[in-house]
Write a protein that holds these residues in place. Structure first.
Motif, PDB file in Angstrom:
ATOM      1  N   LYS A   2       0.937  -1.423  -0.209  1.00  0.00           N
ATOM      2  CA  LYS A   2       0.167   0.043  -0.173  1.00  0.00           C
ATOM      3  C   LYS A   2       0.787   1.058   0.646  1.00  0.00           C
ATOM      4  O   LYS A   2       2.495   1.351   0.326  1.00  0.00           O
ATOM      5  N   ARG A   3       0.428   2.085  -0.195  1.00  0.00           N
ATOM      6  CA  ARG A   3       0.975   3.848  -1.320  1.00  0.00           C
ATOM      7  C   ARG A   3       1.586   4.398   0.949  1.00  0.00           C
ATOM      8  O   ARG A   3       1.973   4.680   1.134  1.00  0.00           O
ATOM      9  N   SER A   4       0.014   3.878   1.794  1.00  0.00           N
ATOM     10  CA  SER A   4       0.660   4.624   3.004  1.00  0.00           C
ATOM     11  C   SER A   4       1.823   3.398   3.241  1.00  0.00           C
ATOM     12  O   SER A   4       2.788   4.435   4.917  1.00  0.00           O
ATOM     13  N   MET A   5       1.928   2.438   3.232  1.00  0.00           N
ATOM     14  CA  MET A   5       3.123   1.608   3.911  1.00  0.00           C
ATOM     15  C   MET A   5       4.473   2.182   3.257  1.00  0.00           C
ATOM     16  O   MET A   5       5.823   2.473   4.329  1.00  0.00           O
ATOM     17  N   LEU A  10       9.582   5.230   4.275  1.00  0.00           N
ATOM     18  CA  LEU A  10      10.490   6.429   3.648  1.00  0.00           C
ATOM     19  C   LEU A  10      10.930   6.474   4.948  1.00  0.00           C
ATOM     20  O   LEU A  10      11.129   7.302   5.061  1.00  0.00           O
ATOM     21  N   THR A  11       9.690   7.645   5.798  1.00  0.00           N
ATOM     22  CA  THR A  11       9.734   8.113   6.757  1.00  0.00           C
ATOM     23  C   THR A  11      10.479   7.896   7.891  1.00  0.00           C
ATOM     24  O   THR A  11      11.402   8.947   8.296  1.00  0.00           O
ATOM     25  N   PRO A  38      14.908  18.441   5.976  1.00  0.00           N
ATOM     26  CA  PRO A  38      13.777  18.609   6.055  1.00  0.00           C
ATOM     27  C   PRO A  38      12.488  16.987   6.077  1.00  0.00           C
ATOM     28  O   PRO A  38      13.226  16.614   5.380  1.00  0.00           O
ATOM     29  N   ALA A  39      11.803  17.079   6.899  1.00  0.00           N
ATOM     30  CA  ALA A  39      11.507  15.301   7.057  1.00  0.00           C
ATOM     31  C   ALA A  39      10.325  15.978   5.428  1.00  0.00           C
ATOM     32  O   ALA A  39       9.725  17.100   5.619  1.00  0.00           O
ATOM     33  N   PRO A  40      10.075  14.293   5.580  1.00  0.00           N
ATOM     34  CA  PRO A  40       9.562  14.447   3.874  1.00  0.00           C
ATOM     35  C   PRO A  40       8.009  14.306   4.234  1.00  0.00           C
ATOM     36  O   PRO A  40       7.315  14.071   4.876  1.00  0.00           O
ATOM     37  N   ALA A  41       6.785  14.924   3.481  1.00  0.00           N
ATOM     38  CA  ALA A  41       5.380  15.086   3.321  1.00  0.00           C
ATOM     39  C   ALA A  41       4.690  13.700   3.526  1.00  0.00           C
ATOM     40  O   ALA A  41       5.306  12.851   2.768  1.00  0.00           O
TER      41      ALA A  41
END
Length: 168
Positions: A2-5, A10-11, A38-41
């Motif tokens: 899934k895209r959220s995983m 990545l985060t 910066p941390a990625p969005a």
């Protein structure tokens, strides 16, 4: 996946990377706040991102990446890797035989095939015998429910010795 995983992984990787850079920079004494990206969005606005922490350490401070949870206190204890048996083993070719006149029959162990007699002398030493074992000047003939029978030869005279089970 899934895209959220993918976004969460990545985060997490970026946050760990920043923490490692902060540790290296603090070891060098540099300011990390200016160098860290910066941390990625989040990729999708409907998914939640993992919370990030400020991993920047003060110059000269120790950064702990993993805390030691287990500690073995070896003071006044023996080395767990040292052998329990110290010294040389003295092996004798001849086994000492049991003198039936100085022992008592304290138990009988019955197995599926064999029986064992448990003998004890006055000093507290124990002996385990079964049918056919050698005793002083003879051998064990049989082991019954509550007795041991042996044939002993003294001065050319063969006698039968019976030891009865001692009650405790």
């Amino acid at each position: 996946m899934k895209r959220s995983m993918i976004s969460m992984r990545l985060t997490t990787r970026v946050v760990v990377g920043i923490a490692v850079l902060a540790a290296v920079a603090s070891a060098r004494g540099e300011d990390v706040a200016k160098q860290s990206p910066p941390a990625p969005a989040a990729v999708d606005s409907t998914t939640a991102t993992a919370p990030t922490t400020n991993a920047v350490a003060a110059p000269g401070a120790k950064v702990v990446l993993r805390e030691n949870l287990y500690y073995y206190d070896a003071f006044n204890r023996r080395d767990p890797f040292r052998s329990l048996v110290d010294g040389a083993f003295n092996q004798s070719d001849r086994m000492d035989t049991v003198n039936l006149s100085v022992v008592q029959l304290v138990g009988i162990v019955r197995g599926e095939v064999d029986r064992f007699a448990l003998l004890e002398d006055a000093s507290g030493y124990s002996y385990i015998l079964r049918v056919g074992d050698r005793v002083h000047n003879g051998s064990v003939v049989s082991i019954g429910e509550d007795e041991l029978v042996a044939r002993v030869t003294n001065f050319g005279q063969t006698t039968t010795v019976r030891l009865r089970l001692v009650g405790r």
